[in-house]
Design a protein around this motif. Structure first.
Motif, PDB file in Angstrom:
ATOM      1  N   ASN A 155       2.993  11.082   9.245  1.00  0.00           N
ATOM      2  CA  ASN A 155       2.669  10.660  10.613  1.00  0.00           C
ATOM      3  C   ASN A 155       2.328   9.172  10.664  1.00  0.00           C
ATOM      4  OD1 ASN A 155       3.025  13.278  11.538  1.00  0.00           O
ATOM      5  ND2 ASN A 155       0.842  13.753  11.605  1.00  0.00           N
ATOM      6  N   ILE A 156       1.608   8.710   9.678  1.00  0.00           N
ATOM      7  CA  ILE A 156       1.261   7.284   9.616  1.00  0.00           C
ATOM      8  C   ILE A 156       2.521   6.461   9.350  1.00  0.00           C
ATOM      9  CG2 ILE A 156       0.010   5.511   8.322  1.00  0.00           C
ATOM     10  CD1 ILE A 156      -2.234   7.602   7.926  1.00  0.00           C
ATOM     11  N   LYS A 157       3.313   6.874   8.367  1.00  0.00           N
ATOM     12  CA  LYS A 157       4.536   6.131   8.027  1.00  0.00           C
ATOM     13  C   LYS A 157       5.463   6.004   9.234  1.00  0.00           C
ATOM     14  CE  LYS A 157       5.022   7.228   3.120  1.00  0.00           C
ATOM     15  NZ  LYS A 157       5.871   7.963   2.147  1.00  0.00           N
ATOM     16  N   ALA A 158       5.534   7.033  10.058  1.00  0.00           N
ATOM     17  CA  ALA A 158       6.405   7.016  11.216  1.00  0.00           C
ATOM     18  C   ALA A 158       5.978   5.982  12.250  1.00  0.00           C
ATOM     19  CB  ALA A 158       6.464   8.406  11.853  1.00  0.00           C
ATOM     20  N   LEU A 182       0.831  -1.204   0.000  1.00  0.00           N
ATOM     21  CA  LEU A 182       0.000   0.000   0.000  1.00  0.00           C
ATOM     22  C   LEU A 182       0.865   1.253   0.000  1.00  0.00           C
ATOM     23  CD1 LEU A 182      -2.747  -1.014   2.608  1.00  0.00           C
ATOM     24  CD2 LEU A 182      -2.989  -0.921   0.119  1.00  0.00           C
ATOM     25  N   PHE A 183       1.930   1.227   0.777  1.00  0.00           N
ATOM     26  CA  PHE A 183       2.784   2.401   0.869  1.00  0.00           C
ATOM     27  C   PHE A 183       3.653   2.601  -0.363  1.00  0.00           C
ATOM     28  CE2 PHE A 183       1.306   2.485   5.179  1.00  0.00           C
ATOM     29  CZ  PHE A 183       1.154   3.847   5.373  1.00  0.00           C
ATOM     30  N   LEU A 195      -4.813   9.297  18.099  1.00  0.00           N
ATOM     31  CA  LEU A 195      -3.478   8.728  17.918  1.00  0.00           C
ATOM     32  C   LEU A 195      -2.475   9.762  17.410  1.00  0.00           C
ATOM     33  CD1 LEU A 195      -4.602   5.364  16.293  1.00  0.00           C
ATOM     34  CD2 LEU A 195      -3.544   5.626  18.564  1.00  0.00           C
ATOM     35  N   SER A 196      -2.890  11.024  17.325  1.00  0.00           N
ATOM     36  CA  SER A 196      -2.049  12.150  16.862  1.00  0.00           C
ATOM     37  C   SER A 196      -1.563  11.981  15.432  1.00  0.00           C
ATOM     38  CB  SER A 196      -0.858  12.354  17.808  1.00  0.00           C
ATOM     39  OG  SER A 196      -1.311  12.665  19.098  1.00  0.00           O
ATOM     40  N   ILE A 197      -2.373  11.339  14.599  1.00  0.00           N
ATOM     41  CA  ILE A 197      -2.058  11.195  13.182  1.00  0.00           C
ATOM     42  C   ILE A 197      -2.574  12.400  12.415  1.00  0.00           C
ATOM     43  CG2 ILE A 197      -2.553   9.840  11.094  1.00  0.00           C
ATOM     44  CD1 ILE A 197      -0.560   8.508  13.090  1.00  0.00           C
ATOM     45  N   PHE A 212      -3.674   1.128   8.653  1.00  0.00           N
ATOM     46  CA  PHE A 212      -2.967   1.652   9.823  1.00  0.00           C
ATOM     47  C   PHE A 212      -3.723   1.324  11.109  1.00  0.00           C
ATOM     48  CE2 PHE A 212      -2.640   5.075  12.969  1.00  0.00           C
ATOM     49  CZ  PHE A 212      -1.314   4.904  13.348  1.00  0.00           C
ATOM     50  N   LEU A 213      -5.001   1.627  11.133  1.00  0.00           N
ATOM     51  CA  LEU A 213      -5.779   1.382  12.352  1.00  0.00           C
ATOM     52  C   LEU A 213      -5.786  -0.095  12.722  1.00  0.00           C
ATOM     53  CD1 LEU A 213      -8.684   3.915  11.747  1.00  0.00           C
ATOM     54  CD2 LEU A 213      -6.928   4.050  13.545  1.00  0.00           C
TER      55      LEU A 213
END
Length: 149
Positions: free
Chosen positions: A142-145, A7-8, A92-94, A69-70
């Motif tokens: 933010n998600i990738k991190a 996906l990424f 989640l601070s995304i 991600f979730l």
């Protein structure tokens, strides 16, 4: 379901094309009606690339990345509405807040339309897009991190 790394790979393609076109268009933003009416063929094509890739990335994140991600972070998402998912992403601070996502969606909707008889609307929406792109890419970063590839 696709593996999260697959996906990424797709998001990376969109992100690279967005950055490529933004870098080459930096000198025309903020864009005015006069600039809209005098775009070179290359600038026009770069704007097409920018708007298309923004739209594709925003859609892909909403339809694939958020769920992946979730799921990976152990959140239960079955039966959740989009606003519920956004609220989880906010906790989640995304994402800064759920209204930001809806602003990005609205921009995507505007840039998907042509305004041939209204260059001021075209300029307005392209300027909104230019400001929105770093916000969209920040959410992706933010998600990738937080992802375990």
């Amino acid at each position: 379901m696709m593996l999260i790394r697959e996906l990424f790979k797709i998001t990376d393609i969109h992100q690279k094309r967005i950055i490529f076109s933004m870098d080459r268009l930096a000198n025309i933003f903020p864009i005015s009606v006069g600039k809209i009416q005098n775009l070179s063929e290359q600038e026009f094509l770069l704007i097409e690339l920018l708007t298309t890739r923004f739209s594709k990335l925003q859609d892909f994140m909403e339809n694939k990345i958020f769920d992946a991600f979730l799921n990976q972070v152990g959140e239960q998402i079955e039966g959740l509405t989009m606003i519920d998912k956004l609220n989880k992403l906010e906790k989640l601070s995304i994402i800064e807040n759920s209204s930001l996502w809806f602003e990005l969606r609205e921009i995507r909707n505007h840039i998907s339309h042509e305004y041939p008889d209204n260059p001021s609307a075209t300029a307005k929406y392209l300027n909104q897009l230019y400001v929105a792109i770093p916000k969209l890419l920040s959410i992706l970063d933010n998600i990738k991190a937080r992802i375990d590839f």
